[in-house]
Design a protein around this motif. Sequence first.
Motif, mmCIF file in Angstrom:
data_model
loop_
_atom_site.group_PDB
_atom_site.id
_atom_site.type_symbol
_atom_site.label_atom_id
_atom_site.label_comp_id
_atom_site.label_asym_id
_atom_site.label_seq_id
_atom_site.Cartn_x
_atom_site.Cartn_y
_atom_site.Cartn_z
ATOM 1 N N GLU A 106 0.868 -1.093 0.121
ATOM 2 C CA GLU A 106 0.053 -0.065 -0.095
ATOM 3 C C GLU A 106 0.869 1.005 0.078
ATOM 4 N N PHE A 107 0.584 2.231 -0.818
ATOM 5 C CA PHE A 107 1.342 3.485 -1.135
ATOM 6 C C PHE A 107 0.459 4.499 -1.446
ATOM 7 N N PHE A 108 1.040 5.743 -1.137
ATOM 8 C CA PHE A 108 0.330 7.003 -1.260
ATOM 9 C C PHE A 108 1.262 7.889 -2.139
ATOM 10 N N VAL A 109 0.452 8.884 -2.814
ATOM 11 C CA VAL A 109 1.112 9.581 -3.760
ATOM 12 C C VAL A 109 0.397 11.089 -3.899
ATOM 13 N N SER A 110 1.300 12.200 -3.693
ATOM 14 C CA SER A 110 0.582 13.440 -3.909
ATOM 15 C C SER A 110 0.496 13.844 -5.477
ATOM 16 N N LEU A 111 -0.666 14.420 -5.704
ATOM 17 C CA LEU A 111 -1.004 14.949 -6.890
ATOM 18 C C LEU A 111 -0.957 16.642 -6.998
ATOM 19 N N ALA A 112 -0.218 17.074 -8.072
ATOM 20 C CA ALA A 112 0.226 18.408 -7.863
ATOM 21 C C ALA A 112 -0.319 19.271 -8.952
ATOM 22 N N THR A 113 -1.135 18.542 -10.175
ATOM 23 C CA THR A 113 -1.712 19.478 -11.088
ATOM 24 C C THR A 113 -3.172 19.379 -11.293
ATOM 25 N N THR A 114 -3.702 19.868 -12.079
ATOM 26 C CA THR A 114 -5.218 19.802 -12.268
ATOM 27 C C THR A 114 -5.645 20.290 -11.125
ATOM 28 N N THR A 115 -6.370 19.480 -10.616
ATOM 29 C CA THR A 115 -7.048 19.534 -9.106
ATOM 30 C C THR A 115 -6.113 18.732 -8.156
ATOM 31 N N PRO A 116 -5.494 19.462 -7.150
ATOM 32 C CA PRO A 116 -4.391 18.877 -6.356
ATOM 33 C C PRO A 116 -5.066 18.005 -5.171
ATOM 34 N N GLY A 117 -4.220 17.021 -5.054
ATOM 35 C CA GLY A 117 -4.720 16.269 -3.727
ATOM 36 C C GLY A 117 -3.768 15.006 -3.514
ATOM 37 N N LEU A 118 -4.392 13.850 -2.999
ATOM 38 C CA LEU A 118 -3.572 12.825 -2.821
ATOM 39 C C LEU A 118 -4.351 11.562 -2.980
ATOM 40 N N ALA A 119 -3.568 10.737 -3.168
ATOM 41 C CA ALA A 119 -4.042 9.459 -3.652
ATOM 42 C C ALA A 119 -3.500 8.172 -3.087
ATOM 43 N N SER A 120 -4.444 7.121 -2.836
ATOM 44 C CA SER A 120 -3.799 5.793 -2.003
ATOM 45 C C SER A 120 -3.745 4.736 -3.152
ATOM 46 N N TYR A 121 -2.847 3.879 -3.101
ATOM 47 C CA TYR A 121 -3.025 2.614 -4.171
ATOM 48 C C TYR A 121 -2.501 1.441 -3.478
ATOM 49 N N ARG A 122 -2.979 0.450 -3.959
ATOM 50 C CA ARG A 122 -2.584 -1.053 -3.521
ATOM 51 C C ARG A 122 -2.061 -1.716 -4.674
ATOM 52 N N LEU A 123 -0.677 -2.204 -4.597
ATOM 53 C CA LEU A 123 -0.023 -2.942 -5.560
ATOM 54 C C LEU A 123 -0.548 -4.240 -5.875
ATOM 55 N N GLY A 124 -0.600 -4.545 -7.162
ATOM 56 C CA GLY A 124 -1.205 -5.963 -7.632
ATOM 57 C C GLY A 124 -0.040 -7.000 -7.481
#
Length: 390
Positions: A234-252
Amino acid sequence: MIRIGSLLTGIFLAGTLFGSAALADAPKEKVKSAVYIVDNFPGPNAIEAFVRDPHTGTLTLKGRYPTGGTGDVSIAATTSHSLVASDRHLYVVNAGSDNISTFFIERDGSLRLVGTTPSQGVQPVSLTISDDLLYVANRGRIAPPIAGGYSGFRVKEDGTLRPLQNSTFPLSPGDIPTEILFNEEGTRLIASRGFGNIVDTFVVDHNGLLSHSDPVANQAGPLGAIFSPIRPHEFFVSLATTTPGLASYRLGGRNGHTQIISTVLDANLVDPCWLSISNDGQRLFASVPALSAIVLYSVDHAGRLQQKSTHVTPGGIASLDVALDSSGQHLYRLRAFDFASGGTIPVVPFIDVLKLTGQDTDGGVAPVQSLALSPDLQFAGPNGMLVVDL
């Protein structure tokens, strides 16, 4: 790695004790540690070292240690994990001279330069390490266009680096990688292409080579990233363009798809960048440069994010890299560059010491110390912060 991106796993030492009852009742000694940042001068690059009070979290300058390479202010505030450590060695990128420096960490927190190694690319910006395997993200250049990529090294017994044959994963010109990161087990690796809007995911084989498993496309300017300390996929990435925010992900799995668990968007954040996470994996802190702010998120058992509150530091000096100490009691934050005046006026950088409050208000932190750095760093591009147990 011992896992280090923003911090090392803590080891608490008890004093000499007699009998199991005394051992159970004895207070634990707090670990001595140091904080390091990269000056990133446009000329000779250096590391600033600070000794950390284990009780209060406050910092005292230890010294400045030249890297033997040069910095590049054009990458300032656009990368994370520009320095990492494992055992007694610290590694730092020199984006201006296209190499990586190796230091030996002395017991008092001072550094001894061991040597430099070409980064196998142009403009190295981010590092990650797991046991004796180190990978670097080379940014490349926009003009004239030179493609970036990810390249691996083996760490030798003396801490120096040996390039790993056939390890380079090339990118497209203009993709501009900003982050590269192993998971806790060293079995998976992720990397962000800030301009390519892609989060790369890899499986790491027994030879240390990468197998491109499942890139996540159409991510809005992915910048900083961090793995969960309790769930290695499980990991998290910041998103800095368009509408900024944060996302969480789960590796397959090796051939499975990486799943987006949740996305929290907030146009008021402008540009969330660099991340740190509590030891229990339940509280995530995002650094937002333009607001000079720390934003607190909660992470539930399924990896879903919820935005809680924001801590803003007055003065308009951009909030950059952040790192937690191993005990999870203090958050360290680098601030540099003037956003209040459009980023055009150089400023003396600061390191802020923030105590974690455990509350959901005011970003979950409270100010402890704000330490101005050397005035000559006003014209540098400080980038990258690391807390190391000594």
